[in-house]
Structure formats: structure tokens, C-alpha cells
Motif scaffolding. Sequence first.
Motif, PDB file in Angstrom:
ATOM      1  N   LEU A  84       0.836  -1.197   0.000  1.00  0.00           N
ATOM      2  CA  LEU A  84       0.000   0.000   0.000  1.00  0.00           C
ATOM      3  C   LEU A  84       0.873   1.250   0.000  1.00  0.00           C
ATOM      4  O   LEU A  84       0.602   2.209  -0.727  1.00  0.00           O
ATOM      5  N   ARG A  85       1.958   1.241   0.769  1.00  0.00           N
ATOM      6  CA  ARG A  85       2.884   2.376   0.815  1.00  0.00           C
ATOM      7  C   ARG A  85       3.481   2.624  -0.570  1.00  0.00           C
ATOM      8  O   ARG A  85       3.597   3.767  -1.016  1.00  0.00           O
ATOM      9  N   GLU A  86       3.853   1.541  -1.263  1.00  0.00           N
ATOM     10  CA  GLU A  86       4.426   1.670  -2.602  1.00  0.00           C
ATOM     11  C   GLU A  86       3.398   2.199  -3.597  1.00  0.00           C
ATOM     12  O   GLU A  86       3.720   3.023  -4.455  1.00  0.00           O
ATOM     13  N   VAL A  87       2.158   1.726  -3.485  1.00  0.00           N
ATOM     14  CA  VAL A  87       1.091   2.217  -4.363  1.00  0.00           C
ATOM     15  C   VAL A  87       0.868   3.710  -4.126  1.00  0.00           C
ATOM     16  O   VAL A  87       0.768   4.489  -5.081  1.00  0.00           O
ATOM     17  N   CYS A  88       0.825   4.105  -2.860  1.00  0.00           N
ATOM     18  CA  CYS A  88       0.645   5.527  -2.544  1.00  0.00           C
ATOM     19  C   CYS A  88       1.749   6.363  -3.174  1.00  0.00           C
ATOM     20  O   CYS A  88       1.472   7.412  -3.771  1.00  0.00           O
ATOM     21  N   ALA A  89       2.983   5.908  -3.048  1.00  0.00           N
ATOM     22  CA  ALA A  89       4.112   6.645  -3.627  1.00  0.00           C
ATOM     23  C   ALA A  89       3.957   6.759  -5.138  1.00  0.00           C
ATOM     24  O   ALA A  89       4.217   7.819  -5.714  1.00  0.00           O
ATOM     25  N   ALA A  90       3.514   5.686  -5.786  1.00  0.00           N
ATOM     26  CA  ALA A  90       3.316   5.702  -7.235  1.00  0.00           C
ATOM     27  C   ALA A  90       2.219   6.690  -7.630  1.00  0.00           C
ATOM     28  O   ALA A  90       2.230   7.230  -8.733  1.00  0.00           O
ATOM     29  N   LEU A  91       1.280   6.922  -6.719  1.00  0.00           N
ATOM     30  CA  LEU A  91       0.187   7.859  -6.964  1.00  0.00           C
ATOM     31  C   LEU A  91       0.545   9.277  -6.526  1.00  0.00           C
ATOM     32  O   LEU A  91      -0.266  10.193  -6.663  1.00  0.00           O
ATOM     33  N   GLY A  92       1.738   9.452  -5.961  1.00  0.00           N
ATOM     34  CA  GLY A  92       2.168  10.772  -5.531  1.00  0.00           C
ATOM     35  C   GLY A  92       1.613  11.202  -4.194  1.00  0.00           C
ATOM     36  O   GLY A  92       1.555  12.393  -3.885  1.00  0.00           O
ATOM     37  N   GLU A  93       1.190  10.234  -3.402  1.00  0.00           N
ATOM     38  CA  GLU A  93       0.635  10.523  -2.076  1.00  0.00           C
ATOM     39  C   GLU A  93       1.437   9.767  -1.027  1.00  0.00           C
ATOM     40  O   GLU A  93       2.069   8.757  -1.323  1.00  0.00           O
ATOM     41  N   SER A  94       1.365  10.232   0.214  1.00  0.00           N
ATOM     42  CA  SER A  94       2.012   9.496   1.294  1.00  0.00           C
ATOM     43  C   SER A  94       1.037   8.484   1.881  1.00  0.00           C
ATOM     44  O   SER A  94      -0.190   8.607   1.735  1.00  0.00           O
ATOM     45  N   LEU A  95       1.584   7.490   2.540  1.00  0.00           N
ATOM     46  CA  LEU A  95       0.747   6.499   3.225  1.00  0.00           C
ATOM     47  C   LEU A  95      -0.126   7.184   4.269  1.00  0.00           C
ATOM     48  O   LEU A  95      -1.315   6.879   4.390  1.00  0.00           O
TER      49      LEU A  95
END
Length: 75
Positions: free
Chosen positions: A51-62
Motif C-alpha cells: 500500500l505504501r508503494e502504491v501511494c508513492a506511485a500515486l504521488g501521495e504518502s501512506l
Amino acid sequence: GREQQVLCDLLRSMREEAGLRQVDVAERLNEPQSFVSKYESGERRLDIIELREVCAALGESLVQTITALEARLTS
């Protein structure tokens, strides 16, 4: 359950707001497009690191994402 569906909807809306296609996010994650499709549909669950990696890919923080999730779950 409802919580899982809310998370799926949130991740999809975050992607759309970022102007990204599923394939764009998949490329950033070095995953196939089906990976994104499966977690957005709820077919696959993400662990906290994914989930943290997905957030980063979306330009958002966890933290931003969890805050948004909590807001949706409690509204």
C-alpha cells in the motif's frame, strides 16, 4: 467487506485524480497492469508495504491515504 471496498474506491479515485491510467501506475510499480486492476477491484488485498508503494506511485504518502480512508470510513 465495506472497509475493503472503500479502500479500493479510494485508490481508484486517487489514481484518476492524479491523471494516471492503471498501466501508468503498474509501470511505476514494476508490476503488470493486472496487479493494479486486481487491487482496485478488491480481488487482491495489499499489505501495508505494498500500500505504501502504491501511494508513492500515486504521488501521495501512506499517512495522507490512511487519513483519507479514515475520513471515508467514519462519514
